[in-house]
Design a protein around this motif. Structure first.
Motif, mmCIF file in Angstrom:
data_model
loop_
_atom_site.group_PDB
_atom_site.id
_atom_site.type_symbol
_atom_site.label_atom_id
_atom_site.label_comp_id
_atom_site.label_asym_id
_atom_site.label_seq_id
_atom_site.Cartn_x
_atom_site.Cartn_y
_atom_site.Cartn_z
ATOM 1 N N ARG A 285 -40.420 43.048 24.197
ATOM 2 C CA ARG A 285 -39.125 42.364 24.035
ATOM 3 C C ARG A 285 -39.166 40.990 24.705
ATOM 4 N N GLU A 286 -39.778 40.934 25.884
ATOM 5 C CA GLU A 286 -39.871 39.639 26.573
ATOM 6 C C GLU A 286 -40.690 38.640 25.769
ATOM 7 N N GLN A 287 -41.739 39.124 25.107
ATOM 8 C CA GLN A 287 -42.550 38.233 24.284
ATOM 9 C C GLN A 287 -41.727 37.624 23.154
ATOM 10 N N VAL A 288 -40.847 38.391 22.576
ATOM 11 C CA VAL A 288 -40.050 37.909 21.447
ATOM 12 C C VAL A 288 -39.031 36.864 21.880
ATOM 13 N N ILE A 289 -38.362 37.097 23.009
ATOM 14 C CA ILE A 289 -37.284 36.188 23.419
ATOM 15 C C ILE A 289 -37.786 35.008 24.250
ATOM 16 N N PHE A 290 -39.073 35.037 24.650
ATOM 17 C CA PHE A 290 -39.559 33.956 25.523
ATOM 18 C C PHE A 290 -39.442 32.574 24.873
ATOM 19 N N PRO A 291 -39.838 32.356 23.612
ATOM 20 C CA PRO A 291 -39.691 31.016 23.020
ATOM 21 C C PRO A 291 -38.239 30.547 22.991
ATOM 22 N N LEU A 292 -37.299 31.467 22.782
ATOM 23 C CA LEU A 292 -35.891 31.089 22.739
ATOM 24 C C LEU A 292 -35.406 30.649 24.117
ATOM 25 N N ILE A 293 -35.838 31.371 25.160
ATOM 26 C CA ILE A 293 -35.444 30.995 26.516
ATOM 27 C C ILE A 293 -36.112 29.685 26.926
ATOM 28 N N PHE A 294 -37.373 29.506 26.540
ATOM 29 C CA PHE A 294 -38.118 28.312 26.922
ATOM 30 C C PHE A 294 -37.475 27.054 26.350
ATOM 31 N N THR A 295 -37.005 27.126 25.130
ATOM 32 C CA THR A 295 -36.393 25.957 24.481
ATOM 33 C C THR A 295 -34.887 25.865 24.733
ATOM 34 N N GLY A 296 -34.297 26.873 25.373
ATOM 35 C CA GLY A 296 -32.866 26.845 25.640
ATOM 36 C C GLY A 296 -32.002 27.112 24.428
ATOM 37 N N LEU A 297 -32.557 27.781 23.411
ATOM 38 C CA LEU A 297 -31.810 28.062 22.182
ATOM 39 C C LEU A 297 -31.520 29.549 22.021
ATOM 40 N N SER A 298 -31.572 30.293 23.112
ATOM 41 C CA SER A 298 -31.397 31.740 23.005
ATOM 42 C C SER A 298 -30.001 32.136 22.532
ATOM 43 N N GLY A 299 -29.006 31.272 22.727
ATOM 44 C CA GLY A 299 -27.646 31.623 22.314
ATOM 45 C C GLY A 299 -27.120 30.800 21.163
ATOM 46 N N SER A 300 -27.971 29.999 20.516
ATOM 47 C CA SER A 300 -27.484 29.122 19.452
ATOM 48 C C SER A 300 -28.199 29.316 18.126
ATOM 49 N N VAL A 301 -29.200 30.205 18.059
ATOM 50 C CA VAL A 301 -29.883 30.479 16.792
ATOM 51 C C VAL A 301 -29.993 31.981 16.606
ATOM 52 N N ASP A 302 -30.146 32.404 15.368
ATOM 53 C CA ASP A 302 -30.375 33.797 15.020
ATOM 54 C C ASP A 302 -31.791 33.934 14.470
ATOM 55 N N LYS A 338 -43.984 20.146 25.152
ATOM 56 C CA LYS A 338 -43.939 21.131 26.235
ATOM 57 C C LYS A 338 -44.307 22.524 25.728
ATOM 58 N N MET A 339 -43.858 22.852 24.523
ATOM 59 C CA MET A 339 -44.214 24.138 23.934
ATOM 60 C C MET A 339 -45.716 24.230 23.691
ATOM 61 N N ARG A 340 -46.302 23.126 23.250
ATOM 62 C CA ARG A 340 -47.743 23.124 23.003
ATOM 63 C C ARG A 340 -48.517 23.326 24.304
ATOM 64 N N ILE A 341 -48.083 22.645 25.375
ATOM 65 C CA ILE A 341 -48.757 22.780 26.666
ATOM 66 C C ILE A 341 -48.607 24.202 27.199
ATOM 67 N N ALA A 342 -47.450 24.808 26.954
ATOM 68 C CA ALA A 342 -47.217 26.181 27.430
ATOM 69 C C ALA A 342 -47.968 27.216 26.609
ATOM 70 N N GLY A 343 -48.601 26.801 25.498
ATOM 71 C CA GLY A 343 -49.379 27.726 24.690
ATOM 72 C C GLY A 343 -48.579 28.486 23.658
ATOM 73 N N LEU A 344 -47.343 28.058 23.398
ATOM 74 C CA LEU A 344 -46.525 28.778 22.430
ATOM 75 C C LEU A 344 -46.945 28.508 20.985
ATOM 76 N N LEU A 345 -47.561 27.355 20.747
ATOM 77 C CA LEU A 345 -47.907 26.979 19.376
ATOM 78 C C LEU A 345 -49.340 27.337 19.017
ATOM 79 N N LYS A 346 -50.087 27.929 19.934
ATOM 80 C CA LYS A 346 -51.496 28.262 19.678
ATOM 81 C C LYS A 346 -51.610 29.705 19.224
ATOM 82 N N ARG A 347 -52.345 29.903 18.138
ATOM 83 C CA ARG A 347 -52.577 31.242 17.640
ATOM 84 C C ARG A 347 -53.419 32.034 18.623
ATOM 85 N N ASP A 348 -53.085 33.287 18.818
ATOM 86 C CA ASP A 348 -53.858 34.177 19.687
ATOM 87 C C ASP A 348 -54.850 34.935 18.811
ATOM 88 N N HIS A 349 -56.119 34.533 18.862
ATOM 89 C CA HIS A 349 -57.129 35.116 17.989
ATOM 90 C C HIS A 349 -57.805 36.337 18.599
#
Length: 371
Positions: A285-302, A338-349
């Motif tokens: 669950r934390e993995q799913v919501i982490f990008p939303l919390i990181f960008t501050g959009l957890s309460g403004s997108v579905d 910032k997302m790229r540096i945090a590794g959010l945009l890199k595929r996990d192979h």
């Protein structure tokens, strides 16, 4: 360095064995204290490199036997692939990952002797404390003067030497300070490097650079093609005038997902028709919501995700990657970086490591019993 060391060794031995005409043994050639200290350092360095090279060759043969390769024809590329296979690492920085390379690549080069046996400097610029660096500046100035004279003579003879951009400056760049230090084996300060670049910039202002092509090629490198900025898809709008982005084929291990992020939302997450409790594991669950919390959009997108295959960890990773890529269209470029540096945009192979023959598992071994 080895040639210089060997030369002094042989000269000393030869001197000891020479005899004077009267039958008396000639006195050995006098060697300065600086040269004696250098020869001792050079001897220890050569012994160390020889020992490391021997261990590397033995380890290379063992590695080839483990991987079923020919020890005589194994290449450095094969070694790198084998090390990556046997010691998989998730560390982001490649310098922290295990490597196996020749000692000449791992250990710094040893600077050769700068003076002869009597202590007389071999280099004319020895007392500048940076002879190699000032020799480079001297060569650049000589090349500049040469092109300058050619330009003046061409004017008098009404000849054309060509344009200053023959070297293709747009596709090349000067070597960095660290690379220059490694090449010269001397420590430089920022002012030295700025003088080096300024001298080269003056040189390339003159036409006829093809005459000093070797010098320019030595101190420049081809500009790497910068990665094209990933095209961020624009927002689309549905019948309710809500912006949305759909990311298909989101992969992680054997899981496959399709993620849609809708703007003007309230933070609702739907996974295969269920809410976030679709995952029993808290970490998923934390993995799913982490990008939303990181960008501050957890309460403004579905978020609406359809996922299949794999386990909870793989499915959560696939959804996380899809959400991250979709959120690029909702944030500014600084946040994307910032997302790229945090590794959010890199595929996990990463995938499950296979079982090894003769072992109970990928890493697990059978219990050894003496009797």
């Amino acid at each position: 360095m080895e040639a210089v060391t060997q030369r002094f060794y042989t000269s000393n031995n030869a001197t000891e064995n020479e005899s004077k005409p009267g039958g008396a043994v000639a006195e050995p050639e006098k060697i300065s204290k600086a040269m004696k200290a250098y020869l001792e350092r050079a001897r220890k360095h050569d012994e160390f490199i020889q020992k490391e090279t021997l261990e590397f060759n033995v380890g290379k043969r063992h590695l080839a036997n483990m991987m079923g390769l020919n020890p005589e024809t194994i290449t450095q590329e094969d070694i790198d692939e084998s090390i990556e296979y046997l010691f998989p690492s998730g560390l982001f920085d490649k310098r922290a990952r295990p490597i196996m390379r020749t000692p000449s690549e791992v250990f710094p080069k040893h600077k050769a002797a700068e003076f002869d046996a009597s202590g007389r400097p071999l280099h004319s610029m020895f007392y500048t404390t940076k002879p190699n660096f000032f020799q480079v500046l001297y060569d650049i100035v000589e090349a500049t003067n040469l092109l300058k004279k050619k330009k003046l003579s061409s004017r008098n003879a009404s000849m054309e030497l060509g344009s200053p951009d023959e070297f293709n400056l747009t596709s090349s760049m000067w070597i960095s300070k660290a690379e220059l230090e490694q090449m010269l084996m001397e420590q430089l300060i920022d002012r030295d490097y700025n003088d080096f670049v300024a001298a080269l910039e003056r040189l390339v202002q003159y036409p006829g650079l093809n005459q000093v092509q070797d010098l320019l090629t030595k101190y420049s490198k081809r500009r790497m093609n910068q990665k094209l900025k990933q095209t961020i898809p624009p927002l689309e709008y549905n019948s309710d005038d809500r912006p949305f982005i759909t990311i298909p084929n989101c992969m992680r291990k054997s899981a496959r997902a399709e993620v849609t992020v809708l703007g003007k939302g309230s933070g609702k997450i739907t996974i295969n028709g269920q809410n976030i409790l679709y995952f029993n594991d808290v970490q998923a669950r934390e993995q799913v919501i982490f990008p939303l919390i990181f960008t501050g959009l957890s309460g403004s997108v579905d978020v609406v995700a359809n996922v299949s295959g794999g386990g909870q960890s793989g499915q959560a990773g696939a959804i996380r990657w899809g959400i991250s890529w979709a959120l690029r269209s909702f944030v500014d470029p600084e946040t994307v970086e910032k997302m790229r540096i945090a590794g959010l945009l890199k595929r996990d192979h990463r995938i499950r490591e296979r079982k090894k023959p003769g072992q109970a598992g990928a890493r697990k071994k059978f219990t050894w019993k003496k009797r």
